[in-house]
Design a protein around this motif. Structure first.
Motif, PDB file in Angstrom:
ATOM      1  N   ILE A 234       0.830  -1.199   0.000  1.00 28.92           N
ATOM      2  CA  ILE A 234       0.000   0.000   0.000  1.00 28.92           C
ATOM      3  C   ILE A 234       0.867   1.251   0.000  1.00 28.92           C
ATOM      4  CG2 ILE A 234      -1.648   1.337   1.378  1.00 28.92           C
ATOM      5  CD1 ILE A 234      -2.836  -1.383   2.277  1.00 28.92           C
ATOM      6  N   HIS A 235       1.881   1.287   0.855  1.00 31.45           N
ATOM      7  CA  HIS A 235       2.749   2.461   0.966  1.00 31.45           C
ATOM      8  C   HIS A 235       3.467   2.758  -0.345  1.00 31.45           C
ATOM      9  CE1 HIS A 235       5.587   5.336   2.693  1.00 31.45           C
ATOM     10  NE2 HIS A 235       6.557   4.659   2.102  1.00 31.45           N
ATOM     11  N   TYR A 236       3.956   1.718  -1.005  1.00 28.12           N
ATOM     12  CA  TYR A 236       4.746   1.921  -2.222  1.00 28.12           C
ATOM     13  C   TYR A 236       3.892   1.976  -3.489  1.00 28.12           C
ATOM     14  CZ  TYR A 236       8.773   1.083   0.774  1.00 28.12           C
ATOM     15  OH  TYR A 236       9.722   1.169   1.777  1.00 28.12           O
ATOM     16  N   GLY A 237       2.578   1.943  -3.329  1.00 22.23           N
ATOM     17  CA  GLY A 237       1.697   2.130  -4.475  1.00 22.23           C
ATOM     18  C   GLY A 237       1.509   0.908  -5.335  1.00 22.23           C
ATOM     19  N   CYS A 238       1.786  -0.270  -4.783  1.00 24.30           N
ATOM     20  CA  CYS A 238       1.647  -1.525  -5.522  1.00 24.30           C
ATOM     21  C   CYS A 238       0.382  -2.220  -5.027  1.00 24.30           C
ATOM     22  CB  CYS A 238       2.880  -2.402  -5.277  1.00 24.30           C
ATOM     23  SG  CYS A 238       2.886  -3.949  -6.196  1.00 24.30           S
ATOM     24  N   ILE A 239      -0.522  -2.538  -5.927  1.00 29.81           N
ATOM     25  CA  ILE A 239      -1.816  -3.105  -5.541  1.00 29.81           C
ATOM     26  C   ILE A 239      -1.605  -4.450  -4.841  1.00 29.81           C
ATOM     27  CG2 ILE A 239      -4.021  -3.989  -6.389  1.00 29.81           C
ATOM     28  CD1 ILE A 239      -3.640  -1.964  -8.748  1.00 29.81           C
ATOM     29  N   PRO A 240      -2.014  -4.575  -3.584  1.00 31.83           N
ATOM     30  CA  PRO A 240      -1.809  -5.849  -2.877  1.00 31.83           C
ATOM     31  C   PRO A 240      -2.754  -6.935  -3.376  1.00 31.83           C
ATOM     32  CG  PRO A 240      -2.966  -4.285  -1.469  1.00 31.83           C
ATOM     33  CD  PRO A 240      -2.605  -3.539  -2.724  1.00 31.83           C
ATOM     34  N   THR A 286      -8.089   2.261 -11.814  1.00 31.67           N
ATOM     35  CA  THR A 286      -8.999   2.613 -10.727  1.00 31.67           C
ATOM     36  C   THR A 286      -8.502   2.069  -9.394  1.00 31.67           C
ATOM     37  OG1 THR A 286     -10.887   2.665 -12.233  1.00 31.67           O
ATOM     38  CG2 THR A 286     -11.363   2.408  -9.888  1.00 31.67           C
ATOM     39  N   LEU A 287      -8.049   0.811  -9.388  1.00 32.31           N
ATOM     40  CA  LEU A 287      -7.501   0.217  -8.168  1.00 32.31           C
ATOM     41  C   LEU A 287      -6.321   1.033  -7.653  1.00 32.31           C
ATOM     42  CD1 LEU A 287      -7.566  -3.584  -9.123  1.00 32.31           C
ATOM     43  CD2 LEU A 287      -8.883  -2.529  -7.281  1.00 32.31           C
ATOM     44  N   HIS A 288      -5.453   1.446  -8.584  1.00 31.36           N
ATOM     45  CA  HIS A 288      -4.263   2.203  -8.188  1.00 31.36           C
ATOM     46  C   HIS A 288      -4.640   3.567  -7.605  1.00 31.36           C
ATOM     47  CE1 HIS A 288      -0.026   3.375  -8.292  1.00 31.36           C
ATOM     48  NE2 HIS A 288      -0.450   4.540  -8.738  1.00 31.36           N
ATOM     49  N   LYS A 289      -5.568   4.247  -8.242  1.00 31.16           N
ATOM     50  CA  LYS A 289      -5.988   5.557  -7.733  1.00 31.16           C
ATOM     51  C   LYS A 289      -6.630   5.435  -6.349  1.00 31.16           C
ATOM     52  CE  LYS A 289      -6.675   7.874 -12.197  1.00 31.16           C
ATOM     53  NZ  LYS A 289      -7.679   8.490 -13.115  1.00 31.16           N
ATOM     54  N   ASN A 290      -7.437   4.406  -6.167  1.00 34.67           N
ATOM     55  CA  ASN A 290      -8.058   4.191  -4.862  1.00 34.67           C
ATOM     56  C   ASN A 290      -7.021   3.835  -3.807  1.00 34.67           C
ATOM     57  OD1 ASN A 290     -10.633   4.700  -5.864  1.00 34.67           O
ATOM     58  ND2 ASN A 290     -11.086   2.546  -6.253  1.00 34.67           N
ATOM     59  N   LEU A 291      -6.003   3.090  -4.217  1.00 36.32           N
ATOM     60  CA  LEU A 291      -4.934   2.706  -3.296  1.00 36.32           C
ATOM     61  C   LEU A 291      -4.229   3.939  -2.734  1.00 36.32           C
ATOM     62  CD1 LEU A 291      -3.330   0.186  -2.189  1.00 36.32           C
ATOM     63  CD2 LEU A 291      -1.715   0.619  -4.043  1.00 36.32           C
ATOM     64  N   VAL A 292      -3.951   4.887  -3.600  1.00 36.20           N
ATOM     65  CA  VAL A 292      -3.281   6.112  -3.169  1.00 36.20           C
ATOM     66  C   VAL A 292      -4.144   6.859  -2.142  1.00 36.20           C
ATOM     67  CG1 VAL A 292      -2.411   8.354  -3.939  1.00 36.20           C
ATOM     68  CG2 VAL A 292      -1.972   6.318  -5.314  1.00 36.20           C
ATOM     69  N   LYS A 293      -5.449   6.813  -2.339  1.00 35.66           N
ATOM     70  CA  LYS A 293      -6.353   7.529  -1.437  1.00 35.66           C
ATOM     71  C   LYS A 293      -6.346   6.957  -0.018  1.00 35.66           C
ATOM     72  CE  LYS A 293      -9.656   8.855  -5.065  1.00 35.66           C
ATOM     73  NZ  LYS A 293     -11.043   8.656  -5.572  1.00 35.66           N
ATOM     74  N   ILE A 294      -6.106   5.646   0.107  1.00 36.63           N
ATOM     75  CA  ILE A 294      -6.209   5.030   1.438  1.00 36.63           C
ATOM     76  C   ILE A 294      -4.844   4.832   2.100  1.00 36.63           C
ATOM     77  CG2 ILE A 294      -8.432   3.959   0.944  1.00 36.63           C
ATOM     78  CD1 ILE A 294      -5.312   1.786   1.060  1.00 36.63           C
ATOM     79  N   GLN A 295      -3.776   5.275   1.476  1.00 39.60           N
ATOM     80  CA  GLN A 295      -2.439   5.086   2.062  1.00 39.60           C
ATOM     81  C   GLN A 295      -2.346   5.665   3.472  1.00 39.60           C
ATOM     82  OE1 GLN A 295      -0.106   6.897  -1.088  1.00 39.60           O
ATOM     83  NE2 GLN A 295       0.747   4.913  -1.705  1.00 39.60           N
ATOM     84  N   LYS A 296      -2.975   6.804   3.703  1.00 38.64           N
ATOM     85  CA  LYS A 296      -2.889   7.477   5.004  1.00 38.64           C
ATOM     86  C   LYS A 296      -3.469   6.636   6.128  1.00 38.64           C
ATOM     87  CE  LYS A 296      -7.166   9.905   3.804  1.00 38.64           C
ATOM     88  NZ  LYS A 296      -7.737  11.201   3.389  1.00 38.64           N
TER      89      LYS A 296
END
Length: 326
Positions: A234-240, A286-296
């Protein structure tokens, strides 16, 4: 929630032994340490137990492990401590412990408490290994994200053009699913699968840098269902890609994991490449953009910051406390 929800921390126990303070704020079990520290730094803490919605039992099995305490002795120490709280204060007996909780990230905490039925069945367990097959109760307990902090490199994201590798995993083969994953895919030309950890001799931060260039990071369960690799991804922006059975994912009743990850059964490992290649590019974006949103939500801070991992755990606890009847 932030204004009204209150937690009382039992003051008993020597901070220099197993109580009150975290062992450390680094490594694979940093989540436990951060919670111990954050709850004291936050507006949720109350010094008045009569104002409390929940009661925190501040005993750390991770600190016991650091001092070489055996599992058997851990169980005795936990039992004696909780029984002392029950006899000294009136609060446990009001609900038989339903409004009490304890936090443990290392699996030693689960093993040390599993023999204490009155604690496991009644109190809220906030644990990093929330597996249905070892007694985790989803409507009562809380899944704590296992986050290895500090992160070695900055957060990734909004960098899809750099992600040319389909999938990546490297790690110890300490579970059946990891053995199968390595055996089936380690020689594949599109999946970057290593059957052991990447040696530091190959260069600085080689392991972490591979997250930056990968679309999907495979997260199989290890000795437990959980893995710090999920938070790394999640932190590095790679879809788990969650590859673990019986796993109640962190914040599952708050976040829709299928909007920023790929959740599979362990039996899907044999079709792993086909499944990932069949994900349409638009869905990947879409998955990647959503991932960035939830990193925090998967980042710990001291003092805590709104919407970070600590606040997510507190929101989970707040949801649980509404079902408690006095």
């Amino acid at each position: 929630m932030e204004k009204k929800f209150k937690v009382y921390i039992y003051p008993d126990g020597d901070p220099n032994t197993f109580y009150q303070t975290p062992r450390k704020l680094t490594g694979k079990y940093a989540s436990e340490g951060y919670f111990f520290q954050n709850i004291r730094e936050s507006q949720f803490r109350t010094e008045d137990p009569d104002r409390a919605d929940l009661f925190f039992i501040p005993i750390s099995c991770h600190k016991m492990r650091g001092k070489g305490t055996s599992y058997e002795n851990m169980t005795i120490i936990v039992q004696n401590y909780v029984e002392s709280l029950i006899s000294k204060y009136p609060y446990w007996n009001r609900t038989l412990g339903a409004d009490h909780f304890f936090v443990t990230c290392h699996d030693v905490g689960v093993r040390a408490t599993e023999g204490l039925a009155f604690l496991v069945k009644n109190a809220i367990r906030v644990v990093c290994s929330p597996s249905y097959d070892v007694g985790f109760i989803p409507h009562k307990d809380v899944a704590l994200p296992q986050v290895l902090q500090p992160f070695a490199l900055p957060a990734g994201g909004n960098d899809i053009e750099n992600r040319t590798t389909l999938g990546f995993w490297a790690g110890h083969r300490n579970s059946k699913i990891r053995v199968i994953l390595a055996r089936v895919w380690e020689n594949d030309t599109e999946l970057d699968i290593s059957n052991n950890r990447i040696s530091r001799a190959t260069g600085p931060l080689v392991y972490q840098k591979r997250f930056y260039r990968t679309k999907f990071c495979i997260c199989p369960g290890g000795s437990q269902v959980n893995s710090a690799r999920i938070a790394d991804s999640i932190h590095y922006g790679c879809i788990p890609v969650i590859l673990s059975n019986y796993y109640d994912l962190p914040f599952n009743d708050i976040l829709n994991w299928r909007k920023f990850s790929v959740v599979l059964k362990e039996s899907d490992v044999y079709q792993l490449k086909e499944i990932l290649k069949n994900i349409p590019y638009a869905d990947f974006v879409t998955l990647h953009k959503n991932l960035v949103k939830i990193q925090k939500h998967f980042q710990w801070n001291s003092p805590p910051v709104k919407y970070d991992a600590f606040h997510m755990v507190m929101y989970d606890l707040w949801l649980r406390h509404h079902v408690i009847k006095y």
